[in-house]
Design a protein around this motif. Structure first.
Motif, short mmCIF file in Angstrom:
data_model
loop_
_atom_site.label_atom_id
_atom_site.label_comp_id
_atom_site.label_asym_id
_atom_site.label_seq_id
_atom_site.Cartn_x
_atom_site.Cartn_y
_atom_site.Cartn_z
N SER A 1 -10.79 -0.49 -20.90
CA SER A 1 -9.73 -0.98 -20.05
C SER A 1 -8.52 -1.45 -20.86
CB SER A 1 -10.26 -2.12 -19.19
OG SER A 1 -9.24 -2.58 -18.36
N ASP B 1 -11.45 8.51 -5.30
CA ASP B 1 -11.22 9.25 -6.54
C ASP B 1 -12.49 9.94 -7.00
OD1 ASP B 1 -12.73 7.68 -8.56
OD2 ASP B 1 -11.23 6.11 -8.23
N TYR C 1 -8.87 5.63 -14.14
CA TYR C 1 -10.30 5.82 -14.36
C TYR C 1 -10.80 7.16 -13.82
CZ TYR C 1 -9.80 0.93 -15.57
OH TYR C 1 -9.38 -0.25 -16.14
N THR D 1 -4.43 -5.41 -16.97
CA THR D 1 -4.51 -6.84 -17.27
C THR D 1 -5.84 -7.43 -16.84
OG1 THR D 1 -3.60 -7.49 -15.11
CG2 THR D 1 -2.03 -7.13 -16.89
N GLY D 2 -6.63 -6.67 -16.07
CA GLY D 2 -7.90 -7.20 -15.57
C GLY D 2 -7.72 -8.10 -14.37
N LEU E 1 -7.47 -6.08 -9.31
CA LEU E 1 -8.34 -6.11 -8.13
C LEU E 1 -8.47 -7.51 -7.57
CD1 LEU E 1 -11.21 -3.61 -8.99
CD2 LEU E 1 -9.27 -3.33 -7.44
N ASN F 1 -5.50 2.13 -10.70
CA ASN F 1 -6.86 2.19 -11.24
C ASN F 1 -7.47 3.57 -11.04
OD1 ASN F 1 -7.10 -0.39 -12.23
ND2 ASN F 1 -7.99 -1.23 -10.36
P1 ADP Z 1 -7.82 -3.57 -15.00
O1 ADP Z 1 -6.45 -4.08 -15.22
O2 ADP Z 1 -8.73 -3.74 -16.18
O3 ADP Z 1 -7.85 -2.20 -14.41
P2 ADP Z 1 -8.72 -4.46 -12.39
O4 ADP Z 1 -8.96 -5.82 -11.83
O5 ADP Z 1 -7.65 -3.64 -11.74
O6 ADP Z 1 -8.42 -4.63 -13.93
O7 ADP Z 1 -10.08 -3.65 -12.38
C1 ADP Z 1 -11.26 -4.26 -12.89
C2 ADP Z 1 -12.20 -3.25 -13.51
O8 ADP Z 1 -12.79 -2.45 -12.49
C3 ADP Z 1 -11.52 -2.25 -14.43
O9 ADP Z 1 -11.41 -2.75 -15.73
C4 ADP Z 1 -12.47 -1.05 -14.35
O10 ADP Z 1 -13.52 -1.23 -15.26
C5 ADP Z 1 -13.03 -1.13 -12.95
N1 ADP Z 1 -12.38 -0.20 -12.00
C6 ADP Z 1 -11.40 -0.48 -11.11
N2 ADP Z 1 -11.05 0.59 -10.37
C7 ADP Z 1 -11.84 1.60 -10.79
C8 ADP Z 1 -11.98 3.00 -10.41
N3 ADP Z 1 -11.22 3.54 -9.43
N4 ADP Z 1 -12.91 3.72 -11.05
C9 ADP Z 1 -13.68 3.18 -12.03
N5 ADP Z 1 -13.60 1.90 -12.44
C10 ADP Z 1 -12.71 1.10 -11.83
#
Ligand code: ADP
Length: 266
Positions: A218, A193, A164, A224-225, A228, A160
């Motif tokens: 995304s 980051d 991002y 895949t969302g 996290l 991520n």
């Molecule tokens: P994805 O597969 O969409 O990345 P995650 O569950 O890993 O799904 O992350 C959920 C959302 O959190 C992402 O779609 C993004 O919008 C936001 N996100 C996660 N990590 C970061 C980051 N380091 N900087 C900015 N936004 C982030």
């Protein structure tokens, strides 16, 4: 069955107590049923897009009667890989949500493991014009962890960070041993980051499955969302927790807290 029934509670006697218990149970059942329905709807939604892309391309090839061009095969292959990852993520998530995730915990040198992980993602960071560095305040740092699962946590968060953070940015991975928090001793890993950041009102939903701050962005970057959400469950299964701090347009810091094992507490 109809879960919308509600027994009127108007007496303070045994009957009243039974009625109240019944109503509480119905409420919880309804919540579980809602959650299940939402999950099925989410999964259907996530599967639909890659499947319809593949269907269209294959039908197109069939109709024109020409052989499938290599770049189309590549695209189809990408979609199949994406579907495979999604199914794998869903499997881990469903085990975790049911509390049936089994961990194979052993003493693990987390500083060495992290250095390896940072090395593994370096190429992807390079390709995106990002600098990534690793810092450790002491070595080795041993925790009790399931190496494969905990690796997935850091990979998910770092992927991520790479996704991002715009070109020219910097990612730092910092491991610190014996950090006191909530009156317990933790090993902490911060992943910092200099990316696009996350608006304050979105932070609370961040660990929800399929949650994306901005859907189009995304999907374009191929997540895949679930990353996290899975990281959250895996860290909790280890007795730890994750914190996040973020400033839009400045960057984001995810910190993973893992209980310091008896192996490094003496
Ligand atoms: P994805 O597969 O969409 O990345 P995650 O569950 O890993 O799904 O992350 C959920 C959302 O959190 C992402 O779609 C993004 O919008 C936001 N996100 C996660 N990590 C970061 C980051 N380091 N900087 C900015 N936004 C982030």
């Amino acid at each position: 069955g109809d879960l919308n029934v509600k027994v009127p509670v108007d007496s303070k006697d045994e009957y009243g107590k039974v009625a109240k218990t019944f109503n509480d149970m119905t409420f919880r059942l309804r919540e579980a049923e809602d959650a299940r329905r939402r999950l099925v709807a989410d999964v259907a939604h996530e599967l639909r897009t890659p499947l319809s892309i593949m269907q269209l391309k294959l039908e197109n090839a069939q109709q024109t009667g020409q052989s499938v061009p290599p770049e189309m095969l590549l695209r189809l292959h990408d979609e199949v890989i994406r579907l495979g990852l999604l199914v794998e993520d869903l499997h881990v998530l469903s085990l975790a949500e049911a509390g049936r995730l089994t961990l194979d915990c052993k003493p693990l040198d987390l500083s060495a493991r992290l250095e390896q992980i940072v090395d593994d993602v370096k190429m992807e960071a390079d390709d995106n014009g990002l600098e990534i560095s690793f810092y450790s305040n002491t070595r080795p740092i041993t925790v009790m962890a399931d190496a494969r699962r905990i690796t997935q946590v850091f990979i998910n968060i770092l992927t991520n960070a790479i996704r991002y953070t715009p070109e020219g940015g910097k990612i730092s991975v910092v491991i610190e041993d014996k950090v006191l928090d909530l009156n317990a001793v933790y090993t902490c890993v911060s992943m910092i980051d200099t990316g696009i950041g996350i608006p304050a009102d979105e932070l609370t939903h961040l660990f929800d499955r399929f949650y994306r701050v901005e859907k189009a962005r995304s999907r374009h970057t191929g997540g895949t969302g679930l990353g996290l959400s899975i990281a959250h469950h895996l860290v909790r299964a280890h007795g730890g927790f994750i914190r996040v701090e973020s400033e839009p347009d400045q960057g984001t810091t995810f910190t993973v807290y893992l209980p310091s094992g008896k192996y490094n507490n003496n």
